[in-house]
Scaffold this active site. Structure first.
Site, PDB file in Angstrom:
ATOM      1  N   ASP A 231      73.272 -46.185 -15.499  1.00  0.00           N
ATOM      2  CA  ASP A 231      73.762 -46.934 -14.331  1.00  0.00           C
ATOM      3  C   ASP A 231      72.616 -47.008 -13.334  1.00  0.00           C
ATOM      4  O   ASP A 231      71.603 -46.306 -13.477  1.00  0.00           O
ATOM      5  CB  ASP A 231      74.973 -46.212 -13.714  1.00  0.00           C
ATOM      6  N   SER A 232      72.808 -47.822 -12.300  1.00  0.00           N
ATOM      7  CA  SER A 232      71.786 -47.895 -11.249  1.00  0.00           C
ATOM      8  C   SER A 232      71.744 -46.598 -10.436  1.00  0.00           C
ATOM      9  O   SER A 232      70.758 -46.320  -9.773  1.00  0.00           O
ATOM     10  CB  SER A 232      72.101 -49.054 -10.313  1.00  0.00           C
TER      11      SER A 232
ATOM     12  N   TYR B  49      71.196 -51.974  -7.400  1.00  0.00           N
ATOM     13  CA  TYR B  49      70.679 -53.167  -8.069  1.00  0.00           C
ATOM     14  C   TYR B  49      71.172 -54.443  -7.376  1.00  0.00           C
ATOM     15  O   TYR B  49      70.629 -55.516  -7.578  1.00  0.00           O
ATOM     16  CB  TYR B  49      71.163 -53.202  -9.526  1.00  0.00           C
TER      17      TYR B  49
ATOM     18  N   CYS C 180      77.155 -49.902 -15.990  1.00  0.00           N
ATOM     19  CA  CYS C 180      76.891 -50.619 -14.744  1.00  0.00           C
ATOM     20  C   CYS C 180      77.334 -52.064 -14.979  1.00  0.00           C
ATOM     21  O   CYS C 180      76.851 -52.712 -15.917  1.00  0.00           O
ATOM     22  CB  CYS C 180      75.408 -50.555 -14.417  1.00  0.00           C
ATOM     23  N   ASN C 181      78.235 -52.532 -14.163  1.00  0.00           N
ATOM     24  CA  ASN C 181      78.785 -53.882 -14.378  1.00  0.00           C
ATOM     25  C   ASN C 181      77.739 -54.966 -14.210  1.00  0.00           C
ATOM     26  O   ASN C 181      77.690 -55.921 -14.972  1.00  0.00           O
ATOM     27  CB  ASN C 181      79.923 -54.138 -13.391  1.00  0.00           C
TER      28      ASN C 181
ATOM     29  N   GLU D 169      77.166 -43.701  -2.494  1.00  0.00           N
ATOM     30  CA  GLU D 169      75.929 -42.945  -2.780  1.00  0.00           C
ATOM     31  C   GLU D 169      75.564 -42.063  -1.577  1.00  0.00           C
ATOM     32  O   GLU D 169      74.922 -41.030  -1.728  1.00  0.00           O
ATOM     33  CB  GLU D 169      74.770 -43.898  -3.128  1.00  0.00           C
TER      34      GLU D 169
ATOM     35  N   CYS E   4      83.063 -52.165 -10.719  1.00  0.00           N
ATOM     36  CA  CYS E   4      81.853 -51.394 -10.401  1.00  0.00           C
ATOM     37  C   CYS E   4      82.171 -49.946 -10.730  1.00  0.00           C
ATOM     38  O   CYS E   4      83.237 -49.440 -10.352  1.00  0.00           O
ATOM     39  CB  CYS E   4      81.503 -51.540  -8.923  1.00  0.00           C
ATOM     40  N   THR E   5      81.256 -49.308 -11.442  1.00  0.00           N
ATOM     41  CA  THR E   5      81.549 -47.945 -11.900  1.00  0.00           C
ATOM     42  C   THR E   5      81.575 -46.929 -10.757  1.00  0.00           C
ATOM     43  O   THR E   5      82.009 -45.793 -10.939  1.00  0.00           O
ATOM     44  CB  THR E   5      80.523 -47.499 -12.960  1.00  0.00           C
ATOM     45  N   HIS E   6      81.106 -47.335  -9.593  1.00  0.00           N
ATOM     46  CA  HIS E   6      81.202 -46.435  -8.439  1.00  0.00           C
ATOM     47  C   HIS E   6      82.634 -46.372  -7.879  1.00  0.00           C
ATOM     48  O   HIS E   6      83.011 -45.385  -7.243  1.00  0.00           O
ATOM     49  CB  HIS E   6      80.305 -46.928  -7.293  1.00  0.00           C
TER      50      HIS E   6
HETATM   51  N1  DGL Z   1      77.687 -48.978 -10.525  1.00  0.00           N
HETATM   52  C1  DGL Z   1      77.039 -50.260 -10.560  1.00  0.00           C
HETATM   53  C2  DGL Z   1      77.987 -51.300 -11.169  1.00  0.00           C
HETATM   54  O1  DGL Z   1      78.888 -50.919 -11.894  1.00  0.00           O
HETATM   55  C3  DGL Z   1      76.509 -50.617  -9.190  1.00  0.00           C
HETATM   56  C4  DGL Z   1      75.442 -51.612  -9.280  1.00  0.00           C
HETATM   57  C5  DGL Z   1      74.464 -51.613  -8.119  1.00  0.00           C
HETATM   58  O2  DGL Z   1      73.653 -50.694  -7.998  1.00  0.00           O
HETATM   59  O3  DGL Z   1      74.500 -52.574  -7.385  1.00  0.00           O
HETATM   60  O4  DGL Z   1      77.826 -52.490 -11.012  1.00  0.00           O
END
Ligand code: DGL
Length: 262
Positions: free
Chosen positions: A6-7, A38, A69-70, A148, A180-182
């Site tokens: 992931d990012s 990202y 990461c989506n 974050e 989004c995985t966050h």
């Molecule tokens: N967790 C990432 C996702 O699922 C976040 C991407 C980002 O850093 O913008 O998209």
């Protein structure tokens, strides 16, 4: 080993679900914290990051890659699947399938980073299976930096969530995809503001279920990957102070974060 990237640390929600739903497989996590988020970056740059993240995981022994990461999945999921001979799973398709299964009204909301929402991958994939579905997508660009930063329960975060979710509430969605995985880390902030009757689709869980069924069908690969004596490892490309605390709050235990240079 099964490589996940992931990012940042949000993809750890996928790692957590994988540990629960597919235990006994060793996981190798990479969070690209040095280049996170990202969201605001140029697509070509992101493709380079994604390739270097994947090469790093392969160099550490990954035999299967999960794009946690989506935005990475929507930007370069296909590229990775073509470029590498090992299996590459991403988190979008399992979430789309689940959302279509659980919606009663066909009115589905998607929240994600600005880049993911602009890429429109969720809407396109939902419509390819269920053309009559009404999909409302909402970008929530402040969520990743707030998470974050460890601000999940702050009043400011709740106010931001209320503002972002207002439009989706007014569209009377009955299903909401966390694109989004966050975002599972904001579950307790999002659920009361979108309404408890809305079914949340969490791609981390759907991805873990998809991996389980993949391994049940490919038993030779499952056998090769199943090495419970190996330890899970967690790498990050930068190690800011709050990272260990956030990782601990995701897993409910302390995890060792190792710095990797990609
Ligand atoms: N967790 C990432 C996702 O699922 C976040 C991407 C980002 O850093 O913008 O998209």
């Amino acid at each position: 080993m099964i490589g996940i990237f992931d990012s940042g640390l949000g993809g750890m929600t996928v790692a957590r679900a994988l540990e629960e739903i597919c235990p006994g497989y060793p996981y190798l996590y990479f969070g690209d914290l040095a280049r996170s988020p990202y969201d605001f970056k140029n697509t070509e740059k992101i493709k380079d990051y994604i390739l270097s993240n994947t090469e790093f995981l392969l160099s550490q022994g990954a035999k299967l890659i999960i794009i946690a990461c989506n935005f990475a999945a929507s930007t370069a999921g296909e590229l990775l699947k073509q470029q590498f001979s090992i299996p590459v799973l991403d988190i979008i398709q399992p979430a789309v399938v689940r959302a279509i299964q659980v919606t009663h009204t066909g009115i589905i909301g998607v929240i994600g980073t600005r880049a993911t929402i602009n890429a429109d991958t969720y809407t396109t994939k939902i419509h390819s299976i269920q053309p009559e579905a009404r999909v409302y997508a909402q970008a929530c660009p402040l969520f990743v930096p707030l998470i974050e930063e460890g601000w999940c329960n702050r009043r400011e975060t709740k106010m931001v969530a209320k503002k972002y979710l207002h439009r989706l509430r007014s569209k009377q969605i009955d299903t909401l995809i966390f694109g989004c995985t966050h975002y599972p880390l904001l579950n307790s902030v999002i659920t009361p503001r979108i309404g408890k009757k809305v079914t949340i689709v969490d791609p981390s869980i759907e991805t873990a279920r998809a991996l389980k069924s993949f391994l049940e069908h490919d038993t030779a690969r499952a056998q090769e990957l199943y090495t419970p004596e190996e330890q899970n490892r967690f790498f990050v490309s930068d190690l800011p102070e709050h990272a260990a605390q956030l990782a601990r709050s995701i897993f409910g235990r302390s995890v060792t974060l190792e710095k990797a240079y990609v």
